[in-house]
Write an enzyme that holds these catalytic residues in place. Structure first.
Site, mmCIF file in Angstrom:
data_model
loop_
_atom_site.group_PDB
_atom_site.id
_atom_site.type_symbol
_atom_site.label_atom_id
_atom_site.label_comp_id
_atom_site.label_asym_id
_atom_site.label_seq_id
_atom_site.Cartn_x
_atom_site.Cartn_y
_atom_site.Cartn_z
ATOM 1 N N ASP A 45 0.603 -5.554 14.017
ATOM 2 C CA ASP A 45 -0.045 -5.958 12.758
ATOM 3 C C ASP A 45 0.429 -7.357 12.346
ATOM 4 O OD1 ASP A 45 -1.758 -5.757 10.650
ATOM 5 O OD2 ASP A 45 -0.466 -4.497 9.421
ATOM 6 N N GLY A 80 0.790 -1.210 0.000
ATOM 7 C CA GLY A 80 0.000 0.000 0.000
ATOM 8 C C GLY A 80 0.827 1.266 0.000
#
Length: 649
Positions: free
Chosen positions: A132, A19
């Site tokens: 994460d 991303g």
């Protein structure tokens, strides 16, 4: 022409894209090794907070050195390029493995889960929380080694990410904890929750919660119960299911206390399943295998389990003709002990009476028994008033057969007199297990390689602050499985390198150049002067050795300093234009200058290749003005120019 960063990292090919960044396979020219370089995408370089976090938190991650963590070697910036230099891992992303092969065999899932937990343990001990943990951030090598990546790196918000206050990225929605969903306090147990979700997905082939949007999934993590894995797929050992359910408990304090504790629980899945079967562990749905220890004597009292050779309370009528004592323990108590040992469920009172023999003569410090023989350890414990009990025999490549590998209680623990210390004993290295030679001398490394049936492979010399001829890395890595006869390559330290990469001095002042040279172990040599239309007065216009070339430490570098241009009227200033932000591989370059004499184009839509890297453009003008650079029709930069002093800002 390939791009070189910092004079040493040669970008070879793009191997990944996320991303917020692009990853390139690259070659470190200084250390002659392949690395992976993650470069922040151009559209994010204006987000100063993101760039600062990208640099600061990656530097923190670089402090983590562990076989189950992708190593971060360097963090830097060159022009508008913000980059991270990482270990190049040849393998597959865990998310792809699950997609292609899931659900995974539970033993393989346990192995990967243990390795992830080991990596998290290292991070947590260094006060770094991943935040994460997900299959997309785990790389698995061809040899089955799992490595966690993206430690501490600020995450870009996409359609599978939840943010908190001030746009703080909190984690990927399918794997984050209830406290992350609430924006609450995040600690090590949040990573444990995420690892539990990863284990769930490996075992079942799917995540426990999914929905049409991130908010829906977040609410599920906060409010919905997780469907046990055994109700999704068959063949899940009950103990493994309980480990996953414990790790994903919605209340933080109910989860494993640490990644180490979860790792130990996973290690013992097969052992406990073989002892208690598949149905007694916290209840059974199948009704099969109702006995805890497979008792084959139907006349035993209901609810008891025979344990041969124990030291607990003995019923006289249970002595057999051979004089062996038979102890009767309630099945529920036996199961509770097992559960307590594996999943840390408190039954300390029961364990106290069954496995401890406490005295009243004060506390004793348990000695370190690792590496000792049983006889040596027994003698040492006897002298302290402690008792030795032999536990498991295990394969171990660090300790020779007959030596003690581990102990319980741990070394330096405080115990009462009479305490039983249970030890695990090495039965040598398992055939096909690669020994650990890192940190060993060259001679010791060769001895160990041959001792375990392997061949000495390629031996190379690398830069390291470790003593000369000390092994600094090996391939395959320690504890990997490999057939005897396979070659083991390793790198030995050649001591600190006597060469460095030459820094770029062009355009710098003499004082700044001295600082750059001193920082890499070089000195300033002879200086001379000359006129230049490209470089302003006082700027270095020539350097003896080109930037990026290898040069011996301590060498003096000659330079030439510009006195400016002798021509009256318009003066020239050098502008370095970086092509890395170009959106297209082939683009049109336009450069416009405005000064006291007016506005004019230096270049008008001239074709350039992005792979050329950069170009130094000579700007000519008078007084003060501006320069504007366009890539295609987009403004890339606009700067103020002082043609009198040669300064651009």
């Amino acid at each position: 022409m390939s791009r070189v960063l910092a004079g040493r990292y040669e970008l070879l090919e793009q191997i990944g894209e996320g991303g917020m960044a692009v990853v390139y396979k690259s070659r470190d020219k200084l250390l002659n090794r392949y690395v992976a370089i993650k470069i922040l995408k151009p559209e994010f370089i204006k987000d100063l907070k993101l760039v600062e976090n990208f640099k600061k938190e990656s530097q923190a991650a670089a402090s983590l050195v562990h076989s189950n963590i992708v190593g971060v070697y360097d963090v830097g910036r060159e022009g508008n390029i913000n980059y991270i230099v990482m270990e190049l891992v040849e393998g597959k992303i865990l998310s792809d493995i699950i997609k292609d092969e899931g659900p995974l065999d539970y033993k393989r899932a346990i192995d990967i889960g243990q390795q992830i937990a080991a990596g998290l343990s290292c991070a947590h001990k260094n006060h770094i929380i991943h935040k994460d943990v997900k299959p997309h951030n785990v790389l698995v090598t061809k040899d089955g080694v799992a490595k966690i990546t993206d430690f501490g790196i600020a995450k870009f918000v996409d359609n599978a990410t939840i943010v908190g206050n001030a746009d703080t990225v909190m984690g990927s929605v399918h794997y984050f904890s209830p406290e992350q969903a609430r924006g609450g306090y995040v600690d090590e147990k949040s990573d444990i929750y995420s690892l539990g979700i990863v284990m769930y997905e490996m075992i079942t082939g799917k995540v426990p919660f999914d929905g049409d949007n991130p908010v829906t999934v977040a609410l599920m993590h906060m409010n919905n119960d997780i469907l046990p894995p055994s109700q999704v797929v068959s063949g899940v050992p009950p103990i493994l299911e309980q480990i996953i359910m414990k790790a994903t408990d919605k209340i933080q304090v109910n989860r494993f206390k640490s990644a180490d504790e979860m790792m130990e629980a996973l290690k013992n899945v097969d052992l406990i399943s073989s002892i208690v079967g598949n149905s007694v562990y916290l209840g059974s749905r199948s009704g099969e295998g109702s006995r805890a220890y497979g008792n084959s004597e139907p006349e035993e009292e209901p609810g008891t389990v025979p344990i041969e050779g124990s030291t607990g309370k003995v019923d006289k009528k249970d002595k057999n003709k051979g004089g062996k004592k038979k102890v009767r323990l309630n099945k529920v108590k036996v199961t509770a002990i097992v559960v307590a040992l594996i999943c840390a469920i408190p039954v300390s009172g029961l364990i106290y009476h069954l496995v401890s023999n406490w005295g009243a003569n004060g506390e004793i410090t348990v000695p370190d028994l690792a590496g000792k023989t049983v006889a040596e350890a027994k003698e040492e414990l006897d002298a302290l008033g402690l008792t030795l009990e032999e536990g498991d025999t295990v394969y171990d490549s660090e300790y020779d057969e007959g030596q003690i590998v581990s102990q319980n209680p741990d070394a330096d623990s405080k115990v009462k007199k009479g305490k039983v210390v249970v030890v695990s004993i090495s039965k040598g290295a398992k055939e096909g297990t690669v020994p650990n030679i890192v940190g060993k001398s060259y001679e010791d490394a060769v001895y160990l390689i041959k001792k375990y049936g392997y061949e000495v492979g390629d031996v190379t010399i690398g830069e390291s602050d470790m003593p000369k001829d000390t092994v600094i890395s090996q391939t395959p890595e320690a504890e990997d499985e490999a057939k005897p006869g396979k070659s083991i390559d390793f790198v030995v330290s050649g001591g600190e390198s006597d060469t460095v990469a030459m820094p770029k001095l062009l355009g710098l002042t003499l004082e700044k150049a001295k600082e750059e040279l001193k920082a890499v172990g070089l000195t300033l040599g002879e200086t001379s002067e000359g006129t230049s239309e490209a470089y302003g007065q006082g700027q270095i216009m020539w350097q003896q050795i080109a930037a990026g070339e290898t040069v011996d430490k301590g060498e003096a570098i000659n330079v030439k300093v510009s006195t400016g241009t002798e021509v009256s009227g318009p003066k020239s200033v050098a502008l370095d234009v970086d092509f890395s932000n170009a959106k297209n591989l082939v683009f049109f370059l336009t450069v416009t200058v405005s000064d006291e004499s007016g506005t004019r184009n230096i270049f008008t839509r001239e074709q350039r290749l992005k792979e050329q890297g950069s170009e130094v453009i000579s700007l000519s003008g008078t007084g003060q003005g501006t320069v504007t650079v366009l890539f295609d029709n987009d403004v890339e930069m606009k700067k103020n120019v002082n043609f009198n002093t040669g300064e651009i800002d």
